[in-house]
Motif scaffolding. Structure first.
Motif, PDB file in Angstrom:
ATOM      1  N   ASP A  84      19.485-106.830  -5.145  1.00  0.00           N
ATOM      2  CA  ASP A  84      18.357-107.213  -5.992  1.00  0.00           C
ATOM      3  C   ASP A  84      17.266-107.904  -5.171  1.00  0.00           C
ATOM      4  OD1 ASP A  84      19.517-106.151  -8.208  1.00  0.00           O
ATOM      5  OD2 ASP A  84      20.199-108.046  -9.054  1.00  0.00           O
ATOM      6  N   MET A  85      17.696-108.731  -4.199  1.00  0.00           N
ATOM      7  CA  MET A  85      16.718-109.397  -3.344  1.00  0.00           C
ATOM      8  C   MET A  85      15.927-108.375  -2.543  1.00  0.00           C
ATOM      9  SD  MET A  85      18.757-112.744  -1.896  1.00  0.00           S
ATOM     10  CE  MET A  85      17.365-113.209  -0.850  1.00  0.00           C
ATOM     11  N   ALA A  86      16.611-107.364  -2.019  1.00  0.00           N
ATOM     12  CA  ALA A  86      15.942-106.324  -1.231  1.00  0.00           C
ATOM     13  C   ALA A  86      14.909-105.582  -2.057  1.00  0.00           C
ATOM     14  CB  ALA A  86      16.972-105.354  -0.661  1.00  0.00           C
ATOM     15  N   GLN A  87      15.149-105.508  -3.365  1.00  0.00           N
ATOM     16  CA  GLN A  87      14.218-104.820  -4.262  1.00  0.00           C
ATOM     17  C   GLN A  87      13.222-105.790  -4.903  1.00  0.00           C
ATOM     18  OE1 GLN A  87      16.181-101.997  -7.006  1.00  0.00           O
ATOM     19  NE2 GLN A  87      18.020-102.304  -5.807  1.00  0.00           N
ATOM     20  N   GLY A  88      13.322-107.074  -4.550  1.00  0.00           N
ATOM     21  CA  GLY A  88      12.417-108.059  -5.108  1.00  0.00           C
ATOM     22  C   GLY A  88      12.700-108.416  -6.547  1.00  0.00           C
ATOM     23  N   LEU A  89      13.948-108.239  -6.989  1.00  0.00           N
ATOM     24  CA  LEU A  89      14.299-108.516  -8.381  1.00  0.00           C
ATOM     25  C   LEU A  89      14.875-109.921  -8.575  1.00  0.00           C
ATOM     26  CD1 LEU A  89      16.036-105.121  -9.252  1.00  0.00           C
ATOM     27  CD2 LEU A  89      13.679-105.816  -9.749  1.00  0.00           C
ATOM     28  N   HIS A 151      -8.984-123.852  11.413  1.00  0.00           N
ATOM     29  CA  HIS A 151      -7.548-123.966  11.648  1.00  0.00           C
ATOM     30  C   HIS A 151      -7.026-122.727  12.379  1.00  0.00           C
ATOM     31  CE1 HIS A 151      -8.156-126.703   8.180  1.00  0.00           C
ATOM     32  NE2 HIS A 151      -7.194-127.404   8.731  1.00  0.00           N
ATOM     33  N   ASP A 152      -5.966-122.923  13.137  1.00  0.00           N
ATOM     34  CA  ASP A 152      -5.326-121.817  13.852  1.00  0.00           C
ATOM     35  C   ASP A 152      -4.525-120.974  12.865  1.00  0.00           C
ATOM     36  OD1 ASP A 152      -4.054-120.119  15.608  1.00  0.00           O
ATOM     37  OD2 ASP A 152      -2.607-121.619  16.317  1.00  0.00           O
ATOM     38  N   THR A 153      -4.882-119.699  12.746  1.00  0.00           N
ATOM     39  CA  THR A 153      -4.170-118.804  11.832  1.00  0.00           C
ATOM     40  C   THR A 153      -3.486-117.657  12.584  1.00  0.00           C
ATOM     41  OG1 THR A 153      -6.176-117.491  11.437  1.00  0.00           O
ATOM     42  CG2 THR A 153      -5.735-119.316   9.915  1.00  0.00           C
ATOM     43  N   SER A 154      -3.244-117.849  13.875  1.00  0.00           N
ATOM     44  CA  SER A 154      -2.572-116.807  14.649  1.00  0.00           C
ATOM     45  C   SER A 154      -1.177-116.561  14.083  1.00  0.00           C
ATOM     46  CB  SER A 154      -2.469-117.213  16.121  1.00  0.00           C
ATOM     47  OG  SER A 154      -1.770-118.442  16.253  1.00  0.00           O
ATOM     48  N   GLY A 155      -0.800-115.305  13.988  1.00  0.00           N
ATOM     49  CA  GLY A 155       0.509-114.938  13.449  1.00  0.00           C
ATOM     50  C   GLY A 155       0.576-114.960  11.940  1.00  0.00           C
ATOM     51  N   LEU A 156      -0.560-115.195  11.298  1.00  0.00           N
ATOM     52  CA  LEU A 156      -0.587-115.287   9.835  1.00  0.00           C
ATOM     53  C   LEU A 156      -1.525-114.233   9.251  1.00  0.00           C
ATOM     54  CD1 LEU A 156      -0.944-119.168   9.448  1.00  0.00           C
ATOM     55  CD2 LEU A 156       1.169-117.830   9.339  1.00  0.00           C
ATOM     56  N   ASN A 157      -1.169-113.715   8.092  1.00  0.00           N
ATOM     57  CA  ASN A 157      -2.067-112.875   7.317  1.00  0.00           C
ATOM     58  C   ASN A 157      -2.935-113.765   6.451  1.00  0.00           C
ATOM     59  OD1 ASN A 157      -1.255-110.185   8.061  1.00  0.00           O
ATOM     60  ND2 ASN A 157       0.640-110.532   6.925  1.00  0.00           N
ATOM     61  N   THR A 158      -4.171-113.356   6.212  1.00  0.00           N
ATOM     62  CA  THR A 158      -5.084-114.134   5.375  1.00  0.00           C
ATOM     63  C   THR A 158      -5.654-113.266   4.263  1.00  0.00           C
ATOM     64  OG1 THR A 158      -7.048-113.642   6.711  1.00  0.00           O
ATOM     65  CG2 THR A 158      -5.731-115.558   7.367  1.00  0.00           C
ATOM     66  N   LEU A 159      -5.827-113.872   3.107  1.00  0.00           N
ATOM     67  CA  LEU A 159      -6.422-113.189   1.958  1.00  0.00           C
ATOM     68  C   LEU A 159      -7.266-114.203   1.198  1.00  0.00           C
ATOM     69  CD1 LEU A 159      -6.534-110.673  -0.002  1.00  0.00           C
ATOM     70  CD2 LEU A 159      -4.654-111.787  -1.243  1.00  0.00           C
ATOM     71  N   THR A 160      -8.568-113.928   1.103  1.00  0.00           N
ATOM     72  CA  THR A 160      -9.435-114.828   0.339  1.00  0.00           C
ATOM     73  C   THR A 160      -9.097-114.695  -1.142  1.00  0.00           C
ATOM     74  OG1 THR A 160     -11.224-114.627   1.960  1.00  0.00           O
ATOM     75  CG2 THR A 160     -11.811-115.443  -0.228  1.00  0.00           C
ATOM     76  N   LYS A 275       2.942-112.962   9.251  1.00  0.00           N
ATOM     77  CA  LYS A 275       2.917-111.511   9.424  1.00  0.00           C
ATOM     78  C   LYS A 275       4.322-110.935   9.482  1.00  0.00           C
ATOM     79  CE  LYS A 275      -1.580-111.247  11.705  1.00  0.00           C
ATOM     80  NZ  LYS A 275      -2.312-110.888  12.932  1.00  0.00           N
ATOM     81  N   LYS A 276       5.282-111.743   9.956  1.00  0.00           N
ATOM     82  CA  LYS A 276       6.655-111.261  10.084  1.00  0.00           C
ATOM     83  C   LYS A 276       7.427-111.297   8.767  1.00  0.00           C
ATOM     84  CE  LYS A 276       7.184-112.578  14.958  1.00  0.00           C
ATOM     85  NZ  LYS A 276       7.978-113.406  15.923  1.00  0.00           N
ATOM     86  N   ASN A 277       6.842-111.907   7.753  1.00  0.00           N
ATOM     87  CA  ASN A 277       7.534-112.023   6.467  1.00  0.00           C
ATOM     88  C   ASN A 277       7.406-110.704   5.704  1.00  0.00           C
ATOM     89  OD1 ASN A 277       8.594-112.690   3.967  1.00  0.00           O
ATOM     90  ND2 ASN A 277       7.644-114.712   3.904  1.00  0.00           N
ATOM     91  N   GLN A 278       8.496-109.938   5.647  1.00  0.00           N
ATOM     92  CA  GLN A 278       8.498-108.641   4.979  1.00  0.00           C
ATOM     93  C   GLN A 278       9.223-108.698   3.628  1.00  0.00           C
ATOM     94  OE1 GLN A 278       6.789-106.063   6.360  1.00  0.00           O
ATOM     95  NE2 GLN A 278       6.216-107.517   7.960  1.00  0.00           N
ATOM     96  N   SER A 279       9.332-109.885   3.050  1.00  0.00           N
ATOM     97  CA  SER A 279      10.056-110.075   1.795  1.00  0.00           C
ATOM     98  C   SER A 279       9.474-109.226   0.673  1.00  0.00           C
ATOM     99  CB  SER A 279      10.016-111.557   1.402  1.00  0.00           C
ATOM    100  OG  SER A 279      10.340-111.741   0.042  1.00  0.00           O
TER     101      SER A 279
END
Length: 296
Positions: A84-89, A151-160, A275-279
């Motif tokens: 269920d976790m793999a499917q986001g349930l 701020h340093d946002t290296s390694g992070l995704n950003t969304l306004t 960016k590495k968080n593929q949850s």
């Protein structure tokens, strides 16, 4: 002891017949008997009483059967849980946010997500941008809603998530309250309440720069650390303040809001995640967040 030995034992204990248990486990009877004997030898306990006519559980066998079923059930639950976790349930999502985000559409986005994902537990943390960034990088937050100023946002995704103009918050009865729109040049000499320089130095410099470009220094009578504190002080009559447009939804009595014109920075809230968080859970949450973005 191997998991298959537990599986074989449960089958024999429930069937009380080696032949039927072997069929149920899809193996021949001799290997099944050998595995049960090996299990008893490893335990040093007789689990089954065998005669030519019957198979029966010993008292120790009955207790072991109960414990083995518990192990099996827990394992099955674990399998279903991770699937269920793999499917986001099912699972957990840790969300950090700055205080002003509570005045945006973030609460509505969270409510919509919870309504469609009741088995996902949401944990919240209200902290400053500087406090949230190390928690995000240290995997103690899954997503953070912050205000970025160099701020340093290296390694992070950003969304306004939110982009909006500043408005002027004034005490009731202020002479400018009769106007529909106020220009930044009108604020020369007016007592103003500002966010603390130490809390957001880049933002502070940007706002001061806006006043410098029109030829004067703002008359700052008080510095505070949150937008909520700013509006509260405006209500006391101490001065006016530049606040995000969403603050105009504040129903606090004693404060009026008017649009501002002039060259001013925009007020933004940005969502950050590694960016590495593929949850799968995070992806589902981001899909809802994108529906509630305000970036006009």
């Amino acid at each position: 002891m191997e998991l298959r030995q537990i599986t074989y034992f449960i089958a024999v204990a429930e069937e009380l017949h080696f032949g039927r248990a072997a069929e149920r486990c899809h193996i021949a009877q001799p290997p099944l008997s050998q595995q049960i004997k090996r299990l008893e030898d490893e335990l040093g306990v007789t689990l089954l009483e065998r005669t030519s006519r019957r198979v029966a559980l010993t008292p120790e066998g009955k207790e072991f059967l109960k414990r083995c079923k518990d192990v099996r059930d827990r394992l099955n639950e674990a399998v279903l849980c991770v699937q269920d976790m793999a499917q986001g349930l099912e699972g957990q999502l840790r969300v950090g946010f700055i205080g002003p985000a509570s005045l945006s559409k973030l609460p509505k986005a969270i409510r919509a997500f919870r309504e469609h994902n009741p088995r996902i537990r949401l944990d919240f943390s209200a902290q400053s941008t500087s406090e949230q960034l190390p928690l995000l990088r240290g995997d103690r937050l899954d997503i953070a809603f912050v205000r970025l100023f160099g701020h340093d946002t290296s390694g992070l995704n950003t969304l306004t998530f939110l982009r909006e103009p500043y408005v002027l918050a004034m005490p009731e009865g202020h002479p400018f309250g009769e106007r529909e729109v106020i220009d930044i040049t009108d604020l020369e000499g007016q007592p103003l309440i500002f966010n603390q320089r130490i809390a957001q130095p880049a933002l502070y410099r940007s706002l001061i720069g806006s006043f410098h470009r029109v030829g004067f220094m703002p008359n700052i009578v008080q510095e505070v650390n949150t937008e909520q504190s700013t509006v509260a002080l405006v209500a006391t009559g101490l001065g006016s303040a530049l606040v995000p447009a969403s603050s105009a939804t504040d129903s606090r009595s004693g404060v009026i809001f008017r649009p501002l014109t002039g060259e001013l920075p925009q007020w933004k809230i940005t969502a950050l995640w590694k960016k590495k968080n593929q949850s799968a859970i995070l992806e589902k949450f981001l899909a809802v967040v994108r529906e509630f973005r305000e970036v006009n």
